[in-house]
Design an enzyme around this catalytic site. Structure first.
Site, PDB file in Angstrom:
ATOM      1  N   ARG A   1       7.239   8.152   6.762  1.00 19.87           N
ATOM      2  CA  ARG A   1       6.997   9.756   6.722  1.00 19.87           C
ATOM      3  C   ARG A   1       7.060   9.949   8.388  1.00 19.87           C
ATOM      4  O   ARG A   1       7.519  11.210   8.843  1.00 19.87           O
ATOM      5  CB  ARG A   1       5.596   9.860   6.657  1.00 19.87           C
ATOM      6  CG  ARG A   1       5.406  10.049   5.062  1.00 19.87           C
ATOM      7  CD  ARG A   1       4.079   9.865   4.505  1.00 19.87           C
ATOM      8  NE  ARG A   1       3.191  10.961   5.010  1.00 19.87           N
ATOM      9  CZ  ARG A   1       1.958  11.295   4.757  1.00 19.87           C
ATOM     10  NH1 ARG A   1       1.071  10.246   4.334  1.00 19.87           N
ATOM     11  NH2 ARG A   1       1.154  12.275   5.092  1.00 19.87           N
TER      12      ARG A   1
ATOM     13  N   ASP B   1       0.144   5.561   0.828  1.00 19.19           N
ATOM     14  CA  ASP B   1      -0.895   6.213   1.213  1.00 19.19           C
ATOM     15  C   ASP B   1      -1.479   7.334   0.215  1.00 19.19           C
ATOM     16  O   ASP B   1      -0.580   7.494  -0.602  1.00 19.19           O
ATOM     17  CB  ASP B   1      -0.294   6.832   2.697  1.00 19.19           C
ATOM     18  CG  ASP B   1      -0.325   5.944   3.847  1.00 19.19           C
ATOM     19  OD1 ASP B   1      -1.134   4.974   3.500  1.00 19.19           O
ATOM     20  OD2 ASP B   1       0.232   6.099   4.589  1.00 19.19           O
TER      21      ASP B   1
ATOM     22  N   ARG C   1       0.913  -1.014   0.004  1.00 21.24           N
ATOM     23  CA  ARG C   1      -0.117  -0.017  -0.003  1.00 21.24           C
ATOM     24  C   ARG C   1       0.859   1.317   0.073  1.00 21.24           C
ATOM     25  O   ARG C   1       1.940   1.173   0.603  1.00 21.24           O
ATOM     26  CB  ARG C   1      -0.913  -0.093   1.209  1.00 21.24           C
ATOM     27  CG  ARG C   1      -1.892  -1.016   1.260  1.00 21.24           C
ATOM     28  CD  ARG C   1      -2.456  -1.078   2.611  1.00 21.24           C
ATOM     29  NE  ARG C   1      -3.429   0.100   2.766  1.00 21.24           N
ATOM     30  CZ  ARG C   1      -4.317   0.244   3.847  1.00 21.24           C
ATOM     31  NH1 ARG C   1      -4.696  -0.670   4.579  1.00 21.24           N
ATOM     32  NH2 ARG C   1      -5.064   1.202   3.808  1.00 21.24           N
TER      33      ARG C   1
END
Length: 253
Positions: A195, A51, A49
C-alpha cells in the site's frame, strides 16, 4: 494429519487475517467453524498476514487433525457454515512438515485503482480521479527490482527481523474497463509495504515525484519520505507459490 486449504475472502468486514482479541478476523472465523465441524479445538495457520480491510483472491492456510478427514465432506460443510465473504476451494492432505507460511517461496499482491465512478468497484478498488501517467509509474515500478532494503515502505514498530525483500516483478496495466491494475511479486512483503509503494507510485504518476526522486526515497530507508498508503479495499493477496514437493495449486484462479 496436516491439510492445506485454498480459499479467498473479502476483507471488508474483518480486522485482517490474524486472530485478535475481541476483533473479527478471517483466521478466527475459520477456526470457529473448523472446531465445530471437527469437534475439537482446531487452529489454522495462514500464508501470511493481511491488514484490516485487505482482500485475498487466493490464499493458502493449513490445519492439523488427529484423525483423517473426508476432504470433500469437510469442504462442503465448511462452506455452508462460513459467511458469504469467505469461500473455501480445496482441502488437500499434505506432508506433516509442509507449512503454509514458512513453505511459501513467493507471494503476489494486486492493487486496483478506478479513475471513474463505478458502483461495481466501490469495495474493490481505490476511486482516484486525478489523471495518472501510467508509463512513468511503470518506469518507477521497474526500479524496485534494483533494491533489496524497503525500510522506506515498512510500517513502523512491526518487529521485522529484516526489511530485506527480493522483488521479482512489479508492473502496472490497464484493464478493459479502464481500471488500473498493479501487480507485484516477491519472496516476502513487509507490513503495509504494498500500500505504501502504491501510494508513492501514484504520486509519481500525478507528477509529485520524478522517477529519480522515487529511487531516492527507497535509498533513504526512511518511512517519513514515502507517501501515505493507498486504501485497503483495493489490495488483494493474489497468489502464493510453493515448491512442488510442498504443495501444488489445485485451483485455476
Amino acid at each position: 494429519m496436516r491439510y492445506f486449504v485454498e480459499l479467498r475472502y473479502d476483507g471488508a468486514a474483518y480486522c485482517g487475517w490474524q486472530r485478535q482479541p475481541e476483533m473479527p478476523t478471517v483466521q478466527q472465523t475459520i477456526e470457529q467453524a473448523l472446531t465445530k465441524l471437527l469437534r475439537t479445538a482446531t487452529e489454522i495457520v495462514g500464508a501470511g498476514r493481511t491488514d484490516t480491510g485487505v482482500n485475498a483472491s487466493y490464499y493458502v492456510a493449513h490445519f492439523d487433525s488427529a484423525v483423517e478427514v473426508d476432504c470433500t465432506q469437510l469442504l462442503y460443510k465448511l462452506n455452508m457454515m462460513l459467511p458469504k465473504d469467505i469461500a473455501i476451494f480445496s482441502i488437500t492432505p499434505v506432508s506433516p512438515t509442509a507449512h503454509a507460511r514458512f513453505g511459501a517461496t513467493e507471494r503476489e499482491y494486486t492493487y486496483f485503482i478506478s479513475q471513474t465512478k463505478n458502483p461495481f468497484r466501490r469495495y474493490s478498488a481505490w476511486l482516484y480521479y486525478v489523471p495518472l501517467d501510467v508509463d512513468t509509474m511503470n518506469e518507477a515500478a521497474s526500479k524496485l527490482m534494483n533494491y533489496s532494503d524497503f525500510t522506506s515502505f515498512a510500517k513502523l514498530n512491526s518487529n521485522n527481523k529484516t526489511n530485506i525483500c527480493r522483488i521479482m516483478d512489479a508492473k502496472w496495466s490497464v484493464e478493459a474497463d479502464g481500471v488500473l491494475r498493479f501487480t507485484i511479486r516477491a519472496d516476502r512483503f513487509l507490513r503495509n509495504m504494498v500500500r505504501s509503494i502504491v501510494g508513492t507510485l501514484v504520486d509519481v504518476g500525478r507528477g509529485r515525484y520524478t522517477v529519480d526522486e522515487f529511487c531516492k526515497i527507497i535509498e533513504a530507508q526512511d518511512l517519513r519520505l514515502s507517501s501515505a498508503g493507498a486504501p485497503a479495499q483495493g489490495l488483494f493477496l493474489s497468489d502464493v507459490v510453493y515448491n512442488e514437493e510442498t504443495f501444488i495449486k489445485t485451483t485455476n484462479f
